[in-house]
Design a protein around this motif. Structure first.
Motif, PDB file in Angstrom:
ATOM      1  N   VAL A   1      12.266 -14.972   4.342  1.00 28.01           N
ATOM      2  CA  VAL A   1      11.929 -13.725   3.662  1.00 28.01           C
ATOM      3  C   VAL A   1      10.887 -13.972   2.580  1.00 28.01           C
ATOM      4  O   VAL A   1       9.961 -13.166   2.392  1.00 28.01           O
ATOM      5  N   THR A   2      11.017 -15.092   1.867  1.00 27.61           N
ATOM      6  CA  THR A   2      10.031 -15.427   0.837  1.00 27.61           C
ATOM      7  C   THR A   2       8.640 -15.578   1.438  1.00 27.61           C
ATOM      8  O   THR A   2       7.652 -15.058   0.902  1.00 27.61           O
TER       9      THR A   2
ATOM     10  N   ALA B   1       3.213 -13.321   2.726  1.00 36.48           N
ATOM     11  CA  ALA B   1       2.199 -12.969   3.729  1.00 36.48           C
ATOM     12  C   ALA B   1       1.786 -11.519   3.597  1.00 36.48           C
ATOM     13  O   ALA B   1       0.595 -11.182   3.697  1.00 36.48           O
ATOM     14  N   ALA B   2       2.759 -10.620   3.358  1.00 35.06           N
ATOM     15  CA  ALA B   2       2.441  -9.194   3.213  1.00 35.06           C
ATOM     16  C   ALA B   2       1.493  -8.963   2.046  1.00 35.06           C
ATOM     17  O   ALA B   2       0.533  -8.183   2.142  1.00 35.06           O
ATOM     18  N   LEU B   3       1.734  -9.640   0.933  1.00 30.88           N
ATOM     19  CA  LEU B   3       0.903  -9.427  -0.250  1.00 30.88           C
ATOM     20  C   LEU B   3      -0.474 -10.070  -0.101  1.00 30.88           C
ATOM     21  O   LEU B   3      -1.484  -9.506  -0.546  1.00 30.88           O
ATOM     22  N   VAL B   4      -0.529 -11.256   0.508  1.00 33.20           N
ATOM     23  CA  VAL B   4      -1.824 -11.913   0.709  1.00 33.20           C
ATOM     24  C   VAL B   4      -2.695 -11.083   1.659  1.00 33.20           C
ATOM     25  O   VAL B   4      -3.890 -10.871   1.405  1.00 33.20           O
ATOM     26  N   VAL B   5      -2.097 -10.592   2.742  1.00 32.44           N
ATOM     27  CA  VAL B   5      -2.848  -9.729   3.659  1.00 32.44           C
ATOM     28  C   VAL B   5      -3.238  -8.428   2.954  1.00 32.44           C
ATOM     29  O   VAL B   5      -4.328  -7.897   3.164  1.00 32.44           O
TER      30      VAL B   5
ATOM     31  N   SER C   1       6.956 -15.412  10.729  1.00 33.13           N
ATOM     32  CA  SER C   1       7.106 -14.888   9.368  1.00 33.13           C
ATOM     33  C   SER C   1       5.818 -14.217   8.892  1.00 33.13           C
ATOM     34  O   SER C   1       5.859 -13.154   8.257  1.00 33.13           O
ATOM     35  N   VAL C   2       4.667 -14.804   9.184  1.00 32.99           N
ATOM     36  CA  VAL C   2       3.400 -14.185   8.795  1.00 32.99           C
ATOM     37  C   VAL C   2       3.208 -12.865   9.546  1.00 32.99           C
ATOM     38  O   VAL C   2       2.799 -11.854   8.956  1.00 32.99           O
ATOM     39  N   GLY C   3       3.516 -12.863  10.846  1.00 35.84           N
ATOM     40  CA  GLY C   3       3.427 -11.616  11.603  1.00 35.84           C
ATOM     41  C   GLY C   3       4.345 -10.543  11.048  1.00 35.84           C
ATOM     42  O   GLY C   3       3.972  -9.368  10.953  1.00 35.84           O
TER      43      GLY C   3
ATOM     44  N   LEU D   1       3.154  -4.315   5.950  1.00 32.41           N
ATOM     45  CA  LEU D   1       2.022  -3.501   5.484  1.00 32.41           C
ATOM     46  C   LEU D   1       1.711  -2.399   6.484  1.00 32.41           C
ATOM     47  O   LEU D   1       1.460  -1.246   6.105  1.00 32.41           O
ATOM     48  N   SER D   2       1.761  -2.715   7.768  1.00 27.98           N
ATOM     49  CA  SER D   2       1.492  -1.727   8.805  1.00 27.98           C
ATOM     50  C   SER D   2       2.519  -0.600   8.772  1.00 27.98           C
ATOM     51  O   SER D   2       2.173   0.586   8.884  1.00 27.98           O
ATOM     52  N   GLY D   3       3.802  -0.961   8.605  1.00 33.57           N
ATOM     53  CA  GLY D   3       4.846   0.051   8.560  1.00 33.57           C
ATOM     54  C   GLY D   3       4.704   0.970   7.361  1.00 33.57           C
ATOM     55  O   GLY D   3       4.880   2.192   7.468  1.00 33.57           O
ATOM     56  N   VAL D   4       4.375   0.406   6.204  1.00 35.46           N
ATOM     57  CA  VAL D   4       4.157   1.221   5.004  1.00 35.46           C
ATOM     58  C   VAL D   4       2.996   2.189   5.231  1.00 35.46           C
ATOM     59  O   VAL D   4       3.073   3.373   4.877  1.00 35.46           O
TER      60      VAL D   4
END
Length: 321
Positions: A111-112, A117-121, A177-179, A185-188
């Motif tokens: 999860v970490t 990954a979500a924030l970096v992307v 995990s990266v995916g 981000l895509s879901g948001v």
């Protein structure tokens, strides 16, 4: 090799510090969000400024005070966010050095990594001013996931169980995990797109929900953001599933056994494939496609929490330990 308790402590400190900094960044972003003016309000404020020529600068219009304040909050939030991401990534790296292994051996670490990954992307896709408002809706679920990781899923720094002692661990789990982080981000973006459609640009009401909507990018921009991020996350997640099957053949002597986690991962992959197909199909590319994308993200969350924690299977060792 023995666990380096000092580095493990620094990793935990970096994780907690990143969480606190994200909370601060969220507060600044909310302040920016509340300070953003609509176009009509900005036009009225420009008139109030008085024909707007700045002193000694003919032809230049001074920015409305509220817009300038919003930009200040946004710039501060972005700087704070960068510090938080650096600490977040440092916590992952220090965890790896402390345990002398790749830091993806349990749900806390997974999860970490996915949140990072979500924030970096997000930095790559949400750097434009028009997308700054989306950060509020991205950081909020990241904070929820990090809270669950730190309070519910946390596992002490330790060697991985024998089943995970394989060179496939850093390859397969990193890709997945990266995916997963990209799909966050895509879901948001798809959820905001569906919400924005209920409040068309130029027709927003004066209700609290309408005021929130008019600060978001237009629906088309949100839809494109969801599509672009899924285009990146889909092949990554698909590669992760394939690599997992190869690892399963080496570990268990079969590529696929319809284990609960394998099945749920396949369902999520099919849903994202359906989203991309629907997104390119006339009559489906708007709300129907977006709902499929949201369903795919729900399947990802179900796979992460319910499958790992509640349902027993060959992947049960990836749960709480």
């Amino acid at each position: 090799m023995p666990i380096d308790e000092t580095l493990a402590g620094y990793s935990n400190l970096a994780f907690k510090s990143a969480f606190v900094i994200y909370v601060l960044a969220l507060g600044l972003l909310i302040a920016q969000y509340a300070s953003v003016q609509t176009r009509k309000a900005e036009a009225r404020e420009l008139v109030t400024v008085g024909g707007g020529a700045g002193p000694g600068v003919p032809g230049k219009v001074a920015p409305p005070p509220r817009r300038a304040r919003a930009e200040q909050f946004g710039n501060m939030a972005f700087a704070v966010l960068i510090v938080g991401i650096v600490l977040h990534v440092a916590s992952i790296v220090l965890r790896g050095f402390a345990t002398h292994r790749f830091p993806l051996g349990n749900m806390y670490e997974f999860v970490t990594m996915a949140c990072a990954a979500a924030l970096v992307v997000g930095l790559g896709f949400l750097y434009e001013q028009k997308f700054r408002a989306i950060w509020v809706f991205l950081i909020a679920p990241v904070l929820v996931l990090m809270f669950l990781a730190g309070q519910v899923l946390y596992a002490e720094a330790a060697p991985v169980v024998p089943a995970l002692k394989s060179f496939w661990l850093p390859i397969h789990v990193t890709v997945v995990s990266v995916g997963s982080g990209i799909f966050l981000l895509s879901g948001v973006a798809s959820l905001l797109f569906l919400y924005r459609l209920r409040q068309p640009e130029g027709q927003e009401s004066d209700s609290p929900l309408g005021k929130i909507a008019r600060r978001l990018p237009d629906a088309r921009a949100l839809d494109r953001l969801a599509y672009k991020t899924t285009i990146i996350g889909f092949p990554l997640f698909g590669a992760g599933v394939i690599l997992g099957a190869i690892w399963a053949e080496a570990a268990w002597g079969r590529f696929w056994g319809w284990d609960p986690k394998e099945t749920c991962s396949f369902i999520a992959w099919v849903l994202y494939a359906a989203y991309l197909h629907a997104r390119a199909t006339s009559g489906w590319r708007d709300t129907k496609a977006a709902w499929i994308n949201v369903a795919g993200f729900v399947a990802m969350l179900f796979n992460l929490f319910i499958i790992n924690i509640v349902i027993s299977g060959l992947h049960s060792y990836a749960g709480l330990n």
